[in-house]
Design an enzyme around this catalytic site. Structure first.
Site, PDB file in Angstrom:
ATOM      1  N   GLU A 191      -2.954  -2.196  -3.195  1.00  0.00           N
ATOM      2  CA  GLU A 191      -3.804  -1.018  -2.588  1.00  0.00           C
ATOM      3  C   GLU A 191      -3.515   0.517  -2.577  1.00  0.00           C
ATOM      4  O   GLU A 191      -2.270   0.868  -2.638  1.00  0.00           O
ATOM      5  CB  GLU A 191      -3.706  -1.214  -1.004  1.00  0.00           C
ATOM      6  CG  GLU A 191      -4.584  -0.225  -0.223  1.00  0.00           C
ATOM      7  CD  GLU A 191      -4.343  -0.502   1.450  1.00  0.00           C
ATOM      8  OE1 GLU A 191      -4.227  -1.636   1.881  1.00  0.00           O
ATOM      9  OE2 GLU A 191      -4.583   0.353   2.106  1.00  0.00           O
ATOM     10  N   ASP A 218       0.999  -1.120  -0.052  1.00  0.00           N
ATOM     11  CA  ASP A 218       0.035  -0.056   0.044  1.00  0.00           C
ATOM     12  C   ASP A 218       0.827   1.132   0.102  1.00  0.00           C
ATOM     13  O   ASP A 218       1.110   1.790   1.059  1.00  0.00           O
ATOM     14  CB  ASP A 218      -0.842   0.165   1.202  1.00  0.00           C
ATOM     15  CG  ASP A 218      -1.568   1.266   1.393  1.00  0.00           C
ATOM     16  OD1 ASP A 218      -1.853   2.031   0.582  1.00  0.00           O
ATOM     17  OD2 ASP A 218      -2.085   1.431   2.759  1.00  0.00           O
ATOM     18  N   HIS A 222      -9.128  -0.866   7.157  1.00  0.00           N
ATOM     19  CA  HIS A 222      -8.105   0.139   7.390  1.00  0.00           C
ATOM     20  C   HIS A 222      -7.743   0.207   8.930  1.00  0.00           C
ATOM     21  O   HIS A 222      -8.788  -0.072   9.650  1.00  0.00           O
ATOM     22  CB  HIS A 222      -8.457   1.209   6.870  1.00  0.00           C
ATOM     23  CG  HIS A 222      -7.763   2.406   7.176  1.00  0.00           C
ATOM     24  ND1 HIS A 222      -8.005   3.412   8.124  1.00  0.00           N
ATOM     25  CD2 HIS A 222      -6.487   3.137   6.741  1.00  0.00           C
ATOM     26  CE1 HIS A 222      -7.252   4.094   8.287  1.00  0.00           C
ATOM     27  NE2 HIS A 222      -6.307   4.148   7.372  1.00  0.00           N
TER      28      HIS A 222
END
Lengths: 436, 436
Positions: free
Chosen positions: A252, A224, A331
């Site tokens: 991500e 990410d 998250h």
């Protein structure tokens, strides 16, 4: 049962020098512990974002919360939504703000903090775990992932209040693997996520490959970079890590905006690469979900009870993902045990949530934990729903007081990773998108 | 608290000779009253579809329900869904079956009947109205519409068990207006729906115009021919009633299938006519909702806790409609007071539901009502959420026993409006789509 009093405890929590595309974590993260005290003497608790903004937002609903029946959450949500500045869907998609700091989502965060405290109070009043008050759990234990960060040496805190750090400097593939082995050994995690967007892409590609080499395909991998890459770079990384990320993992927020991700998706698919794209930056509220689906820019949405609007909103997102055929993950921001239990109960009632949740919990220490009995324990990478009412945890008020003391001493009242980066790493550092 | 016993009471309820595109209502409608008795002596109730099929479906989950914690509804839904025959989305869209009789939705109906009874039991255990257990109400009173039918003379029942009928024959615009005035005077309804698809379209157009003439634009108007019209006829009616239906009203299931409705919508819009299209035939389950949105074939979805899967599913549909920008109304079948209260609590927790709900309640009588104290009272067209736990109503067991006696005497165990039509009106009658 009515709410007699709303209590807010702004606290500071030591945090190590973690890196991301936003910059550098400050020595302390800010959180707010929320209590609702009911007329029959029950206290419901929650944990949310910290600093002046979140506290002011919570203060602004004090008069509505005090005197409220904690069961009447729909009416409270309607009230708070009516207060919110409503902006057009497109205006809400942004890439500069850390998830959870978008001023346009203030109302969802404020509602969430009160909702969770109300549900905790109801659970305590009825002697039922929180997840069983909102339709019942679909799982008894919630898996979390090893959430790896690049970081500088040292732990959180400052001056005479420094936390030891067991991870040291993490700026190479070898250090990433080492930190992951430490985390997996200690917590039993079975899925792995690397916060990227910090080093040049080739180094991060090497880190993911090193993780796969060490842990094998049974440990799904994610990376990410928080939008740090261009569309071309995103496609390049997606192609380079096709084998590593498509095996139960995901890519991500590689680049900015749903439209950019949709382009990445098109180009990957054209190459026969169906690595799913996940997001908590391009998709941060319900208005983004249909756009994510229509454009195919996002296949997996990262939820978060703290900023999507609480446990009910998590269930709503799970339902939406199920109906629209989207995946769901979760998250995390820096947090303590009250938030960890909130995330766990939330995940327990979301059938569509099938990926291990993110958590920053390994980066915090017992010195700062505010719950009775110390840190929440993990079992084989999971948090088990406790057989206790509500969230299943109680506040240690001495620890809360210490957190408030730390908060009072701090010169800042808002997270600013860019300023920290300038102070400690590079005085000219700016967040640039795309960086690579 | 566990469920000790599941009790099922199949009952028959007198029903007048109402007409629709499906045919003719039989002298008795079939319903099932459901009870869950808990280990601490609390009884939760619900009301669902009647006849052999629904009873068999409920019997098939008896061993799972008995011994179950009524709070654990998510796990029960997952169990029941896993049992269900899952068909592809397209296969579920059908126009021949009365809503609520689609065999592919059996699992949703069975779950709903148990869920509502569990929530009623929980409400009684906690001393809370049902709507306040699932997030809390967004309204204290739920508006219903005057749901007008074409019908032959006479009321429900047969032999020495006939119900008087205050409406008489309704087969002309004048009779439609008369029946509406009776209903509005008695119940205070402020919105009006005509079940069409019975007479040639010009006669039904005349009926809607007569209603507008009598009641004026403050009473929104709907017409629902249950797919009896071709696309051309649907467009013709939509154009003819543009003024009458676009003013807070809607055109409901004019023709078959979402694709057909999408074509009607395109042609109406091309004429500058944005009369919304509503549906409970083209859209009967969550898989249809994204299709309804994508094709723009449906702008308003008629929910129904009985066949969408209970109160939680109603909330899920409300959330979906809100996110996707769809409107929401509520469908009805013949029902008694337990269902009316279920619909009322369901509507109370759905912010997206902004149209007055359908109800067949005016077509039933106190002779058949199974709740203590007799029929539910309307206040200015609304049912008010009672300040009582759970659904707010209790069973009158003598009345339930009478309903069961009626059921036992009946020769049929399934609704068949076509057979009734052949028996009483036209021996060669068949349902033909489109009829006009």
């Amino acid at each position: 049962m009515k709410i007699k009093q709303l209590k807010l405890h702004p606290i500071a929590v030591a945090d190590g020098p973690l890196r991301s595309s936003y910059g550098l974590h400050a020595p302390y993260a800010l959180r707010t512990i929320v209590e609702v005290v009911t007329t029959d003497g029950i206290t419901g608790i929650s944990e949310t974002y910290g600093g002046d903004g979140p506290v002011a937002a919570l203060e602004s609903v004090r008069s509505r919360v005090e005197g409220m029946d904690p069961f009447q959450l729909t009416a409270f949500r309607q009230y708070i939504n009516a207060q919110a500045v409503e902006a057009a869907g497109g205006a809400r998609s942004q890439t500069w703000l850390v998830p959870g700091e978008n001023p346009l989502d203030t109302h969802a965060r404020t509602f969430a903090a009160i909702e969770v405290a109300c549900l905790d109070a109801i659970g305590k009043a009825l002697g039922r775990p929180l997840c069983d008050l909102v339709g019942g759990r679909c799982r008894d234990r919630v898996p979390y992932s090893a959430y790896l960060f690049y970081k500088h040496a040292g732990g959180g805190g400052m001056g005479d209040d420094v936390r030891e750090d067991e991870y040291g400097e993490i700026l190479t593939p070898e250090a990433v693997v080492r930190s992951c082995k430490q985390m997996v050994a200690q917590y039993g995690f079975k899925e792995i996520k690397l916060k990227g967007g910090v080093l040049p892409p080739e180094e991060e590609i090497a880190a993911i490959r090193a993780l796969r080499q060490e842990f094998g395909p049974k440990y799904p991998l994610r990376i990410d970079p928080n939008c740090a890459w261009s569309i071309d770079t995103s496609v390049h990384v997606g192609e380079s890590l096709k084998g590593e990320l498509s095996d139960g993992g995901y890519l991500e927020d590689p680049c900015a905006a749903i439209e950019g991700m949709a382009e990445v998706r098109r180009r990957l698919l054209a190459n026969g690469n169906d690595t799913p794209l996940a997001s908590n930056v391009a998709t941060t509220c319900f208005a983004h979900v249909p756009v994510a689906k229509e454009t195919d820019g996002v296949q997996i949405i990262l939820s978060d009870p703290h900023y999507w609007g609480g446990i009910g909103a998590q269930q709503k997102l799970s339902d939406l993902c199920e109906v629209l055929g989207l995946g769901m993950s979760m998250h995390s921001n820096n947090h303590l045990g009250v938030s960890l239990m909130t995330m766990t109960h939330a995940a327990a009632v979301c059938p569509a949530l099938t990926y291990a949740c993110d958590t920053h919990y390994p980066w915090q220490t017992s010195v700062d934990e505010v719950i009775v009995g110390g840190r929440v324990q993990f079992e084989k990478g999971c948090v088990v729903i406790p057989d206790k009412p509500g969230l299943g945890v109680e506040l240690d008020y001495d620890q809360v007081a210490r957190g408030e003391e730390r908060y009072k001493k701090l010169p800042y009242r808002k997270r600013d990773d860019e300023a920290e980066m300038c102070k400690h790493v590079d005085p000219n550092w700016k967040r640039i998108l795309p960086r690579w």
